[in-house]
Design an enzyme around this catalytic site. Structure first.
Site, mmCIF file in Angstrom:
data_model
loop_
_atom_site.group_PDB
_atom_site.id
_atom_site.type_symbol
_atom_site.label_atom_id
_atom_site.label_comp_id
_atom_site.label_asym_id
_atom_site.label_seq_id
_atom_site.Cartn_x
_atom_site.Cartn_y
_atom_site.Cartn_z
ATOM 1 N N THR A 18 -63.714 -6.735 10.073
ATOM 2 C CA THR A 18 -64.749 -6.991 11.070
ATOM 3 C C THR A 18 -65.407 -8.352 10.837
ATOM 4 O OG1 THR A 18 -65.219 -4.610 11.061
ATOM 5 C CG2 THR A 18 -66.825 -6.018 12.141
ATOM 6 N N ARG A 22 -62.779 -8.959 2.815
ATOM 7 C CA ARG A 22 -63.653 -8.374 1.791
ATOM 8 C C ARG A 22 -62.831 -7.495 0.867
ATOM 9 N NH1 ARG A 22 -69.033 -6.869 5.347
ATOM 10 N NH2 ARG A 22 -69.308 -8.997 6.100
ATOM 11 N N SER A 113 -71.614 -9.537 2.411
ATOM 12 C CA SER A 113 -72.756 -9.034 3.161
ATOM 13 C C SER A 113 -73.551 -7.967 2.417
ATOM 14 C CB SER A 113 -72.259 -8.526 4.510
ATOM 15 O OG SER A 113 -73.338 -8.192 5.321
ATOM 16 N N HIS A 114 -73.602 -6.781 3.003
ATOM 17 C CA HIS A 114 -74.424 -5.692 2.468
ATOM 18 C C HIS A 114 -73.701 -4.907 1.374
ATOM 19 C CE1 HIS A 114 -71.813 -4.438 5.655
ATOM 20 N NE2 HIS A 114 -71.790 -3.244 5.118
ATOM 21 N N ASP A 278 -80.452 -8.312 4.214
ATOM 22 C CA ASP A 278 -79.331 -7.831 3.390
ATOM 23 C C ASP A 278 -78.784 -8.934 2.474
ATOM 24 O OD1 ASP A 278 -78.055 -9.409 5.293
ATOM 25 O OD2 ASP A 278 -76.272 -8.147 5.332
ATOM 26 N N ASP A 282 -78.326 -11.850 6.991
ATOM 27 C CA ASP A 282 -78.137 -11.843 8.453
ATOM 28 C C ASP A 282 -78.579 -10.532 9.086
ATOM 29 O OD1 ASP A 282 -76.016 -10.381 7.471
ATOM 30 O OD2 ASP A 282 -74.466 -11.445 8.615
ATOM 31 N N ARG A 283 -78.718 -9.483 8.286
ATOM 32 C CA ARG A 283 -79.203 -8.220 8.846
ATOM 33 C C ARG A 283 -80.710 -8.099 8.675
ATOM 34 N NH1 ARG A 283 -75.000 -3.352 7.835
ATOM 35 N NH2 ARG A 283 -73.099 -4.501 8.314
ATOM 36 N N THR A 345 -67.526 -4.060 18.219
ATOM 37 C CA THR A 345 -68.277 -4.319 16.985
ATOM 38 C C THR A 345 -67.760 -5.586 16.311
ATOM 39 O OG1 THR A 345 -68.734 -1.989 16.652
ATOM 40 C CG2 THR A 345 -68.774 -3.389 14.693
ATOM 41 N N LYS A 377 -75.837 -13.335 13.437
ATOM 42 C CA LYS A 377 -77.075 -12.577 13.446
ATOM 43 C C LYS A 377 -77.978 -13.169 12.363
ATOM 44 C CE LYS A 377 -74.931 -8.724 10.898
ATOM 45 N NZ LYS A 377 -73.496 -8.997 10.972
ATOM 46 N N ARG A 497 -67.370 6.065 11.104
ATOM 47 C CA ARG A 497 -68.715 5.949 11.652
ATOM 48 C C ARG A 497 -68.790 6.780 12.933
ATOM 49 N NH1 ARG A 497 -70.676 2.138 8.308
ATOM 50 N NH2 ARG A 497 -69.740 0.068 8.120
HETATM 51 C C1 G16 Z 1 -70.360 -7.070 10.066
HETATM 52 C C2 G16 Z 1 -70.211 -7.597 11.457
HETATM 53 C C3 G16 Z 1 -71.036 -6.785 12.398
HETATM 54 C C4 G16 Z 1 -70.691 -5.324 12.288
HETATM 55 C C5 G16 Z 1 -70.819 -4.870 10.846
HETATM 56 C C6 G16 Z 1 -70.314 -3.463 10.606
HETATM 57 O O1 G16 Z 1 -71.651 -7.272 9.609
HETATM 58 O O2 G16 Z 1 -70.596 -8.938 11.561
HETATM 59 O O3 G16 Z 1 -70.804 -7.254 13.675
HETATM 60 O O4 G16 Z 1 -71.530 -4.565 13.088
HETATM 61 O O5 G16 Z 1 -70.051 -5.710 10.024
HETATM 62 O O6 G16 Z 1 -68.963 -3.426 10.849
HETATM 63 P P1 G16 Z 1 -68.099 -2.155 10.511
HETATM 64 O O7 G16 Z 1 -68.687 -1.032 11.308
HETATM 65 O O8 G16 Z 1 -66.705 -2.521 10.920
HETATM 66 O O9 G16 Z 1 -68.242 -1.894 9.026
HETATM 67 P P2 G16 Z 1 -71.937 -7.816 8.146
HETATM 68 O O10 G16 Z 1 -73.427 -7.865 8.036
HETATM 69 O O11 G16 Z 1 -71.291 -6.834 7.207
HETATM 70 O O12 G16 Z 1 -71.266 -9.151 8.090
#
Ligand code: G16
Length: 544
Positions: A18, A22, A113-114, A278, A282-283, A345, A377, A497
């Site tokens: 996404t 990772r 990210s998170h 996060d 960005d979150r 998404t 974001k 999810r």
């Molecule tokens: C990323 C994407 C978002 C997405 C999120 C969750 O966020 O940039 O657009 O909503 O992952 O994705 P998934 O449901 O596929 O785990 P981030 O903050 O992880 O870069």
């Protein structure tokens, strides 16, 4: 120039998800693993020679090592200049802002990210294009294809590390390396959008805030803006020092992982405003005293009040949300007479709409909100937006949200994450669900009648590209929805999810506990998808 060629062999599984590639840190630590991915990226950028690249990450374990590796490879691959955040640190929105302001060719952001960090945690890398936003699927797919056939990469013969901590400019094999202040340009941008005087007055009047940056990249930004420019008391930003393992925390601002913040926001002595960001900042999560705002509601409230914020005083062009995000923002768009868009998404899907000036605000249920000021974001931006609203209206977080429900109705909303499912089981569950789709439409489940059941497909209105199989949707009469999809950001097994939403127009019904309001949909989701049976799990690990 002293570039050297290193022979290598492809690694399986380097397809970006996404949001970039990772994997566990230990996977990235394998010799050539990062190099293969970076060279594959450079190989599909044929006009890279002499160009400017932005480079930085969320400061997690392995960030500094990876920055040095990439700098050497960028030099050997002919880039003209790299702008690297001081200490290798750049939040994701700041990286986007730098790419745009400095008119860079693109940028590499090192972040998972998170996801948890540290030697046993996760690492990640993603590429952003010249508009400052995540590379679209045609680019990520081209990178992946290249990783499957790569035989060599270029790096410098000299392997000495560069000083990343001192601001200024050096050269590496003819390439200029500019170590930039990680915060300054971003903080300047925020001052063009928000009423800093009104927010300063809000703090000066004794209102209190708690901003939890979860020992991650957001700390320096939040401290500089809130405690620096806005005069918030020291200690307003907690967990403000970026740590390589995020202090052992899971830097994911949601009710499951921001428990410390939720506890601090509970009770009479709690601050007026609470927020969290996060790993890569960005979150965002927004809270009032004894009150948690869902991300979907947050987007809708921001949209409804946007003209009270200087940067958006001229009004919004349109609003976009990811498909699983609640329809609360659509109701606002309708009232404002502006278009609303529903995308798959992944923030990358907002890029074209923003570039084409079709939308101003974007948001996702996964605690992401942003606008056309960057192409990512932006956690602190969202927090400042809310702070500006509190200062401009004199209202509390709770009264803003309750007022919104009274006007537009309430979209009860929750996401249930079933984590750690063996991949084959998760794939089988989704396949079984998809196989049922034709037979489901028109069926009734108690009081719920299914209007439509499909697998979401998106045609980008700007470039016509099609993204299919983006999530199974069950749409019921009256606006209730259940959506199922597999996460594209995890590194272990699969996460299912399940997104649940029900619309309630009657203000007398706006005080139900969310899980009770959604109870019939929760049961139905399990029954239709046979989640417990096919996942082998007894309960969701995370409920937002
Ligand atoms: C990323 C994407 C978002 C997405 C999120 C969750 O966020 O940039 O657009 O909503 O992952 O994705 P998934 O449901 O596929 O785990 P981030 O903050 O992880 O870069």
């Amino acid at each position: 120039m002293s570039a050297t060629t290193v022979t290598t062999q492809p690694f399986a599984g380097q397809r970006p998800g996404t949001s970039g590639l990772r994997k566990k840190v230990t996977v990235f630590q394998q010799p050539h693993y990062l190099e293969n991915f970076v060279q594959s990226l450079f190989d599909i950028l044929p006009d890279r020679v002499g160009q400017t690249l932005v480079l930085g990450g969320d400061g997690r374990f392995h960030n500094r090592v990876a920055v040095q590796t990439i700098l050497r490879m960028a030099a050997a691959n002919g880039f003209g200049r790299v702008l690297v955040g001081q200490g290798g640190l750049l939040s994701t929105p700041a990286a986007s802002a730098v790419i745009r302001k400095r008119a860079a060719y693109g940028g590499i952001i090192l972040s998972a990210s998170h996801n948890p960090g540290g030697p046993d945690g996760d690492f990640g890398i993603k590429y952003n294009i010249g508009n400052g936003g995540p590379a679209p699927e045609k680019i990520t797919e081209a990178i992946y294809q290249r990783t499957t056939e790569i035989t060599a990469y270029q790096t410098t013969a000299d392997t000495a590390d560069l000083d990343l901590d001192t601001l200024g400019t050096t050269t590496l094999d003819g390439m200029v390396v500019e170590v930039i202040d990680s915060v300054a340009l971003y903080a300047d941008l925020m001052q063009t959008l928000f009423d800093f005087d009104a927010m300063r007055a809000w703090f000066a009047a004794g209102n209190r805030m708690r901003m939890d940056t979860m020992c991650a990249a957001g700390g320096p930004y939040a401290k500089a803006v809130l405690e620096g420019l806005l005069g918030a008391p020291a200690g307003t930003v907690v967990n403000g020092e970026p740590l390589e393992d995020f202090g052992g925390h899971h830097p994911d601002p949601n009710p499951a992982h921001a428990t410390e913040l939720i506890a601090a926001m509970t009770g009479a002595g709690a601050p007026d405003f609470g927020a969290a960001s996060d790993g890569d900042a960005d979150r965002n999560m927004i809270l009032g005293r004894d009150f948690v705002v869902t991300p979907s509601d947050s987007l809708a409230v921001m949209a409804a009040h946007a003209t009270k914020v200087p940067g958006y005083a001229a009004g919004l062009k349109g609003i976009a949300r990811s498909m699983p995000t609640s329809c609360a923002a659509d109701a606002v768009a309708k009232a404002l007479g502006i278009p609303s868009y529903e995308t798959p998404t992944g923030w990358k899907f907002f890029g074209n709409l923003l570039d084409a000036d079709r939308v101003t605000l974007c948001g996702e249920e996964s605690y992401g909100t942003g606008s056309d000021h960057v192409r990512e974001k932006d956690g602190l931006w969202a927090v400042l937006f809310w702070l500006n609203l509190l200062a401009a209206t004199g209202e509390s977080v709770e009264s803003l949200v309750r007022g919104h429900w009274a006007r537009f109705g309430r979209h009860y909303y929750s996401r249930h994450d079933w984590e750690g499912i063996p991949t084959e089981r998760a794939d089988a569950l989704m396949a079984a669900l998809r196989a049922q789709l034709p037979a489901l439409a028109g069926q009734s489940f108690g009081a719920l009648t299914l209007q439509m059941a499909d697998d979401f497909s998106y045609t980008d209105p700007v470039d016509g590209s099609v993204s299919s199989r983006q999530g199974v949707r069950l749409l019921f009469e009256g606006g209730a929805r259940v959506v199922f999809r597999l996460s594209g950001t995890g590194t272990e097994g699969a996460t299912l999810r399940v997104y649940l939403e029900r619309y309630e127009a009657d203000p007398a019904q706006h005080d139900q506990p969310t899980q009770e309001a959604l109870a019939d949909l929760i049961q139905l989701a399990d029954r239709v998808a046979r989640i417990r049976e096919l996942s082998g799990q007894s309960a969701p690990a995370v409920i937002t």
